[in-house]
Design a protein around this motif. Structure first.
Motif, PDB file in Angstrom:
ATOM      1  N   VAL A 174       0.854  -1.195   0.000  1.00  0.00           N
ATOM      2  CA  VAL A 174       0.000   0.000   0.000  1.00  0.00           C
ATOM      3  C   VAL A 174       0.891   1.248   0.000  1.00  0.00           C
ATOM      4  O   VAL A 174       0.669   2.201  -0.760  1.00  0.00           O
ATOM      5  CB  VAL A 174      -0.947  -0.001   1.226  1.00  0.00           C
ATOM      6  CG1 VAL A 174      -1.701   1.325   1.334  1.00  0.00           C
ATOM      7  CG2 VAL A 174      -1.927  -1.168   1.154  1.00  0.00           C
ATOM      8  N   SER A 175       1.923   1.235   0.845  1.00  0.00           N
ATOM      9  CA  SER A 175       2.825   2.384   0.949  1.00  0.00           C
ATOM     10  C   SER A 175       3.465   2.705  -0.390  1.00  0.00           C
ATOM     11  O   SER A 175       3.610   3.871  -0.765  1.00  0.00           O
ATOM     12  CB  SER A 175       3.950   2.104   1.949  1.00  0.00           C
ATOM     13  OG  SER A 175       3.402   1.798   3.191  1.00  0.00           O
ATOM     14  N   GLU A 176       3.850   1.677  -1.104  1.00  0.00           N
ATOM     15  CA  GLU A 176       4.509   1.883  -2.391  1.00  0.00           C
ATOM     16  C   GLU A 176       3.555   2.548  -3.392  1.00  0.00           C
ATOM     17  O   GLU A 176       3.939   3.470  -4.110  1.00  0.00           O
ATOM     18  CB  GLU A 176       5.025   0.540  -2.925  1.00  0.00           C
ATOM     19  CG  GLU A 176       5.655   0.586  -4.306  1.00  0.00           C
ATOM     20  CD  GLU A 176       6.880   1.501  -4.425  1.00  0.00           C
ATOM     21  OE1 GLU A 176       7.373   2.016  -3.398  1.00  0.00           O
ATOM     22  OE2 GLU A 176       7.321   1.716  -5.570  1.00  0.00           O
ATOM     23  N   ALA A 177       2.315   2.098  -3.404  1.00  0.00           N
ATOM     24  CA  ALA A 177       1.339   2.717  -4.317  1.00  0.00           C
ATOM     25  C   ALA A 177       1.104   4.183  -3.941  1.00  0.00           C
ATOM     26  O   ALA A 177       0.944   5.039  -4.808  1.00  0.00           O
ATOM     27  CB  ALA A 177       0.018   1.943  -4.303  1.00  0.00           C
ATOM     28  N   VAL A 178       1.110   4.479  -2.634  1.00  0.00           N
ATOM     29  CA  VAL A 178       0.932   5.865  -2.176  1.00  0.00           C
ATOM     30  C   VAL A 178       2.164   6.686  -2.535  1.00  0.00           C
ATOM     31  O   VAL A 178       2.070   7.810  -3.025  1.00  0.00           O
ATOM     32  CB  VAL A 178       0.679   5.908  -0.650  1.00  0.00           C
ATOM     33  CG1 VAL A 178       0.670   7.343  -0.127  1.00  0.00           C
ATOM     34  CG2 VAL A 178      -0.623   5.210  -0.303  1.00  0.00           C
ATOM     35  N   ARG A 179       3.333   6.095  -2.331  1.00  0.00           N
ATOM     36  CA  ARG A 179       4.576   6.791  -2.643  1.00  0.00           C
ATOM     37  C   ARG A 179       4.677   7.096  -4.142  1.00  0.00           C
ATOM     38  O   ARG A 179       5.174   8.138  -4.541  1.00  0.00           O
ATOM     39  CB  ARG A 179       5.767   5.935  -2.198  1.00  0.00           C
ATOM     40  CG  ARG A 179       7.097   6.676  -2.211  1.00  0.00           C
ATOM     41  CD  ARG A 179       8.274   5.722  -2.207  1.00  0.00           C
ATOM     42  NE  ARG A 179       8.265   4.834  -3.357  1.00  0.00           N
ATOM     43  CZ  ARG A 179       8.615   5.182  -4.590  1.00  0.00           C
ATOM     44  NH1 ARG A 179       8.984   6.416  -4.857  1.00  0.00           N
ATOM     45  NH2 ARG A 179       8.577   4.316  -5.584  1.00  0.00           N
ATOM     46  N   GLN A 180       4.166   6.180  -4.953  1.00  0.00           N
ATOM     47  CA  GLN A 180       4.154   6.436  -6.402  1.00  0.00           C
ATOM     48  C   GLN A 180       3.160   7.522  -6.763  1.00  0.00           C
ATOM     49  O   GLN A 180       3.115   7.978  -7.891  1.00  0.00           O
ATOM     50  CB  GLN A 180       3.770   5.151  -7.159  1.00  0.00           C
ATOM     51  CG  GLN A 180       4.854   4.094  -7.142  1.00  0.00           C
ATOM     52  CD  GLN A 180       4.415   2.778  -7.770  1.00  0.00           C
ATOM     53  OE1 GLN A 180       3.242   2.562  -8.070  1.00  0.00           O
ATOM     54  NE2 GLN A 180       5.359   1.881  -7.965  1.00  0.00           N
ATOM     55  N   ARG A 184       2.370  12.098   4.459  1.00  0.00           N
ATOM     56  CA  ARG A 184       2.964  13.125   5.323  1.00  0.00           C
ATOM     57  C   ARG A 184       4.475  12.954   5.413  1.00  0.00           C
ATOM     58  O   ARG A 184       5.242  13.912   5.327  1.00  0.00           O
ATOM     59  CB  ARG A 184       2.331  13.051   6.724  1.00  0.00           C
ATOM     60  CG  ARG A 184       2.460  14.363   7.475  1.00  0.00           C
ATOM     61  CD  ARG A 184       1.825  14.294   8.842  1.00  0.00           C
ATOM     62  NE  ARG A 184       2.682  13.586   9.777  1.00  0.00           N
ATOM     63  CZ  ARG A 184       2.240  12.921  10.833  1.00  0.00           C
ATOM     64  NH1 ARG A 184       0.951  12.843  11.079  1.00  0.00           N
ATOM     65  NH2 ARG A 184       3.079  12.314  11.647  1.00  0.00           N
ATOM     66  N   TRP A 185       4.874  11.711   5.554  1.00  0.00           N
ATOM     67  CA  TRP A 185       6.300  11.410   5.687  1.00  0.00           C
ATOM     68  C   TRP A 185       7.072  11.923   4.464  1.00  0.00           C
ATOM     69  O   TRP A 185       8.048  12.655   4.570  1.00  0.00           O
ATOM     70  CB  TRP A 185       6.459   9.893   5.865  1.00  0.00           C
ATOM     71  CG  TRP A 185       7.872   9.406   5.896  1.00  0.00           C
ATOM     72  CD1 TRP A 185       8.908   9.962   6.602  1.00  0.00           C
ATOM     73  CD2 TRP A 185       8.403   8.273   5.216  1.00  0.00           C
ATOM     74  NE1 TRP A 185      10.039   9.229   6.396  1.00  0.00           N
ATOM     75  CE2 TRP A 185       9.763   8.192   5.551  1.00  0.00           C
ATOM     76  CE3 TRP A 185       7.861   7.307   4.367  1.00  0.00           C
ATOM     77  CZ2 TRP A 185      10.593   7.180   5.043  1.00  0.00           C
ATOM     78  CZ3 TRP A 185       8.680   6.306   3.883  1.00  0.00           C
ATOM     79  CH2 TRP A 185      10.024   6.261   4.217  1.00  0.00           C
ATOM     80  N   TRP A 186       6.540  11.588   3.282  1.00  0.00           N
ATOM     81  CA  TRP A 186       7.261  11.995   2.063  1.00  0.00           C
ATOM     82  C   TRP A 186       7.240  13.498   1.870  1.00  0.00           C
ATOM     83  O   TRP A 186       8.195  14.090   1.385  1.00  0.00           O
ATOM     84  CB  TRP A 186       6.703  11.259   0.847  1.00  0.00           C
ATOM     85  CG  TRP A 186       7.309   9.893   0.780  1.00  0.00           C
ATOM     86  CD1 TRP A 186       6.980   8.825   1.567  1.00  0.00           C
ATOM     87  CD2 TRP A 186       8.383   9.469  -0.041  1.00  0.00           C
ATOM     88  NE1 TRP A 186       7.780   7.760   1.266  1.00  0.00           N
ATOM     89  CE2 TRP A 186       8.647   8.117   0.274  1.00  0.00           C
ATOM     90  CE3 TRP A 186       9.145  10.077  -1.033  1.00  0.00           C
ATOM     91  CZ2 TRP A 186       9.649   7.376  -0.363  1.00  0.00           C
ATOM     92  CZ3 TRP A 186      10.137   9.324  -1.668  1.00  0.00           C
ATOM     93  CH2 TRP A 186      10.382   7.995  -1.326  1.00  0.00           C
ATOM     94  N   HIS A 221      10.007  13.677  -2.567  1.00  0.00           N
ATOM     95  CA  HIS A 221       9.505  13.482  -3.924  1.00  0.00           C
ATOM     96  C   HIS A 221      10.395  14.198  -4.933  1.00  0.00           C
ATOM     97  O   HIS A 221      10.555  15.407  -4.853  1.00  0.00           O
ATOM     98  CB  HIS A 221       8.083  14.023  -4.046  1.00  0.00           C
ATOM     99  CG  HIS A 221       7.077  13.167  -3.337  1.00  0.00           C
ATOM    100  ND1 HIS A 221       6.776  11.891  -3.747  1.00  0.00           N
ATOM    101  CD2 HIS A 221       6.334  13.397  -2.245  1.00  0.00           C
ATOM    102  CE1 HIS A 221       5.872  11.375  -2.946  1.00  0.00           C
ATOM    103  NE2 HIS A 221       5.586  12.267  -2.010  1.00  0.00           N
ATOM    104  N   GLU A 222      10.958  13.442  -5.825  1.00  0.00           N
ATOM    105  CA  GLU A 222      11.745  14.105  -6.852  1.00  0.00           C
ATOM    106  C   GLU A 222      10.759  14.813  -7.780  1.00  0.00           C
ATOM    107  O   GLU A 222       9.633  14.354  -7.980  1.00  0.00           O
ATOM    108  CB  GLU A 222      12.662  13.131  -7.606  1.00  0.00           C
ATOM    109  CG  GLU A 222      12.047  12.022  -8.394  1.00  0.00           C
ATOM    110  CD  GLU A 222      11.602  10.780  -7.619  1.00  0.00           C
ATOM    111  OE1 GLU A 222      11.382   9.791  -8.307  1.00  0.00           O
ATOM    112  OE2 GLU A 222      11.434  10.784  -6.373  1.00  0.00           O
ATOM    113  N   CYS A 273      -0.026  17.991 -10.749  1.00  0.00           N
ATOM    114  CA  CYS A 273       1.242  18.509 -10.235  1.00  0.00           C
ATOM    115  C   CYS A 273       1.550  18.006  -8.828  1.00  0.00           C
ATOM    116  O   CYS A 273       2.657  18.203  -8.329  1.00  0.00           O
ATOM    117  CB  CYS A 273       1.213  20.036 -10.212  1.00  0.00           C
ATOM    118  SG  CYS A 273       0.997  20.753 -11.839  1.00  0.00           S
ATOM    119  N   ARG A 274       0.569  17.353  -8.189  1.00  0.00           N
ATOM    120  CA  ARG A 274       0.758  16.797  -6.843  1.00  0.00           C
ATOM    121  C   ARG A 274       1.367  17.822  -5.876  1.00  0.00           C
ATOM    122  O   ARG A 274       2.445  17.586  -5.297  1.00  0.00           O
ATOM    123  CB  ARG A 274       1.660  15.546  -6.869  1.00  0.00           C
ATOM    124  CG  ARG A 274       1.237  14.429  -7.826  1.00  0.00           C
ATOM    125  CD  ARG A 274      -0.104  13.838  -7.461  1.00  0.00           C
ATOM    126  NE  ARG A 274      -0.390  12.562  -8.079  1.00  0.00           N
ATOM    127  CZ  ARG A 274      -1.348  12.347  -8.995  1.00  0.00           C
ATOM    128  NH1 ARG A 274      -2.099  13.342  -9.420  1.00  0.00           N
ATOM    129  NH2 ARG A 274      -1.575  11.145  -9.455  1.00  0.00           N
TER     130      ARG A 274
END
Ligand SMILES: Nc1ncnc2c1ncn2[C@@H]1O[C@H](COP(=O)(O)OP(=O)(O)O)[C@@H](O)[C@H]1O
Ligand SMILES: C=C(OP(=O)(O)O)C(=O)O
Ligand SMILES: [K+]
Ligand SMILES: [Mg+2]
Length: 595
Positions: free
Chosen positions: A421-427, A460-462, A468-469, A520-521
């Motif tokens: 789940v985290s990976e999908a959110v991070r993406q 929040r962490w990212w 985020h690049e 643009c996130r």
């Protein structure tokens, strides 16, 4: 002291329309710096064409000139003790503002930054089809309810759709409905009413194209595809649900195919079947089956009649089928009101990925079937690619299947599931989807809570770590006006991050401008104001958007004043909050503190 930057294109000259976007603004623009009495930076591009009038509201009965409808489901954590409050006080109040208390409480308590950006989809099934169960999911953060037309009758689905609509009307939610087609791939029958059947190692089972009149004969499974017995060969491997159970074909007798169970497991009703020969997926005549079957067309007509918001098309092979469905919908539903989502779950859909996504209104990484068609170890790379392509082309993307599979039976997820789940959110995919976890699992609300809390935490962490690049976003606008909108949204998002604003406000009639900001996130949430309830629901699928319905004019000053006073009167914003506002009527950017 105040500052204002105004950028204006007094007229749009036809010969400049096809200039590459990097060239258009210099020769056209006149930039003036003005000083206003308020702390305001204003950047305005005045479009030559007059602004479009807001399209009529679908639910005209609930439309009123000064209402604001606000989605609860973009928000962050809803503590369970808030639930009783959250589900009662909604609807209108005397100030002419409609808002649910879930969002209201969230914004008041934790401020803009706490809102959840990743959207959540729940497949509705026997575990969640009741009104109270649907309400619990909406309170828990469901943004979209998915109906899988592989299962259940149309009457059953109609009941769910109407309950969700009632929930929206009575409680102020904006839960969208996504209908997912069955498609014509090969699958098992429905096990004659049993919820599952156990296949043991070494057992011989019969897969048959015969229909059963009464109950299912022992160790016999019906198959949806008439050509099945002709297409398979002795020695082929038969995979149920991409390998949850495996068989080897040992004998063919007319319409019956005898198979030896080599990997035991549970057979679930209507489970997908694939067959493999020498390590490769066999695509015989079943590859020629239509993507949208005749049953699917009837379901689509049903979806149009019931006013679903999205149709997810299973086993898309090319852009052609998407274009076909879109023209069908345009002719039958009131133009563009149903979004078409391409499910990427076959080898062909990966081959034709860009053109399919370009043609669609969004895509789903349907990992269940995808993992049955390509080697499992290739699924994560495919997921990443699909998410990236969608972001580039500005289409919402959903990551689906087995995110929390173990929670069908257990109240806590595995660590590996949380990591997935985290990976999908991070993406930064737009949405995460529950399937069996919410449709027939024992802990639908808990599964949704896990998606919600993990999303919030990872986002929040990212954000805080600034990990985020910055992804260079390709230019996508084709018309001059679209190019301006895109540049404005890119700039607004960049300014929002650099200035650390509390929220971006976007005023949009079609929703397009809101999606450009979402693309643009930005670090802050996006309040998307739109004039129709149907656009509001559709925006609920997109990353970071908190969709409101509000009637507004092309006078931005008055829109802003109205919005500020409506939101302030509910305590959802306060004086001093820093906001960037963009609009697709005036193509402007304004930066201001809430007065
Ligand atoms: N409308 C429904 N009625 C009954 N069961 C359903 C329904 N929708 C989903 N389910 C159950 O939930 C499981 C998981 O849902 P989903 O992943 O959407 O379907 P599938 O497993 O067929 O791909 C299904 O296998 C089925 O058992
Ligand atoms: C979402 C999917 O489709 P369905 O559940 O309809 O098989 C999938 O295959 O992952
Ligand atoms: K389906
Ligand atoms: Mg599938």
């Amino acid at each position: 002291m105040s500052q204002s930057i105004q950028f204006s294109t007094p007229s749009r000259t036809p010969h400049l329309l096809n200039l590459p976007h990097s060239q258009f603004n210099r020769p056209l623009s006149s930039i003036a710096f003005r000083r206003f009495p308020l702390t305001t930076i204003k950047y305005t591009s005045i479009r030559a064409s007059s602004s479009p009038s807001p399209s009529p509201d679908l639910d005209s009965s609930s439309s009123s000139s000064s209402q604001v409808l606000l989605s609860p489901n973009g928000t962050g954590a809803v503590k369970s003790d808030e639930r009783s409050v959250a589900v009662t006080a909604v609807t209108t109040d005397t100030a002419g503002i409609e808002v649910d208390t879930v969002t209201e409480a969230e914004l008041k308590e934790n401020g803009f930054r706490s809102t959840r950006r990743t959207k959540l989809i729940c497949t509705i099934g026997p575990a969640t089809c009741g009104f109270e169960q649907l309400e619990a999911l909406a309170v828990g953060g469901m943004n979209v309810a998915r109906l899988n037309m592989c299962h259940g009758t149309r009457d059953w689905h109609r009941g769910v759709i109407r309950s969700v609509r009632r929930l929206n009307e009575e409680k102020g939610f904006a839960v969208a409905i996504m209908m997912d087609t069955e498609g014509s791939e090969i699958h098992m029958g429905d096990l004659g009413g049993e919820s599952s059947a156990k296949a043991e190692d070494g057992e011989i089972w019969t897969f048959t194209v015969r229909a059963f009149d009464s109950s299912r004969p022992e160790r016999t499974i019906s198959v949806s595809y008439d050509g099945f017995a002709e297409d398979v060969r002795v020695g082929d491997e038969l995979l149920v649900d991409g390998g949850m159970v495996r068989f080897e074909v040992i004998e063919k007798i007319g319409p019956d195919v005898k198979c030896l169970c080599t990997d035991p497991g549970l057979l679930l009703p209507r489970a997908n079947l694939t067959f493999w020969r020498d390590g490769s997926l066999v695509r015989e005549r079943n590859a020629m089956l239509p993507t949208i079957s005749s049953k699917d067309w009837l379901d689509i007509d049903f979806g149009i009649a019931e006013g679903v918001d999205f149709i997810a098309v299973s086993f898309v092979k090319s852009a052609e089928v998407i274009n076909h469905l879109k023209s069908y919908l345009a002719a039958r539903s009131r133009g563009g009101e149903i979004g078409v989502i391409a499910k990427i779950e076959s080898i062909d859909s990966l081959t034709n990925l860009e053109e399919i996504i370009l043609a669609s209104d969004g895509a789903m990484v349907a990992r269940g079937d995808l993992g049955a068609q390509i080697p499992l170890e290739q699924v994560p790379a495919a997921q990443q690619r699909i998410v990236q392509v969608c972001r580039g082309l500005n289409k919402p993307v959903i990551v689906a299947s087995q995110l929390l599979e173990s929670m069908i039976e257990y109240p806590t997820p595995t660590r590996a599931e949380v990591a997935d789940v985290s990976e999908a959110v991070r993406q930064r995919s737009d949405a995460l989807m529950l399937s069996g976890e919410s449709a027939m699992g024992q802990f639908p609300d808990k599964a949704l809570t896990v998606l919600r809390t993990v999303s919030l935490r990872i986002e929040r962490w990212w954000r805080e770590e600034k990990r985020h690049e910055s992804v260079p976003l390709q230019a996508i606008g084709s018309t001059f006006s679209d190019k301006i909108s895109e540049e404005i949204c890119n700039s607004a998002a960049k300014m929002a991050n650099n200035l650390g604003v509390d929220a971006v406000f976007v005023y949009t009639t079609s929703g397009h401008m809101a999606s450009l900001v979402s693309r643009c996130r930005p670090d802050c949430p996006i309040f998307a104001f739109t004039t129709t309830t149907s656009v509001r629901r559709r925006l609920n699928l997109q990353w970071g958007l908190i969709p409101f319905r509000l009637s507004f004019s092309d006078d931005m000053e008055s829109n802003l004043n109205k919005t500020f006073s409506l939101l302030k009167s509910r305590g959802m914003i306060k004086s001093g909050d820093l906001v960037i506002a963009v609009s697709d009527m005036l193509q402007s950017i304004q930066v201001m503190n809430v007065p």
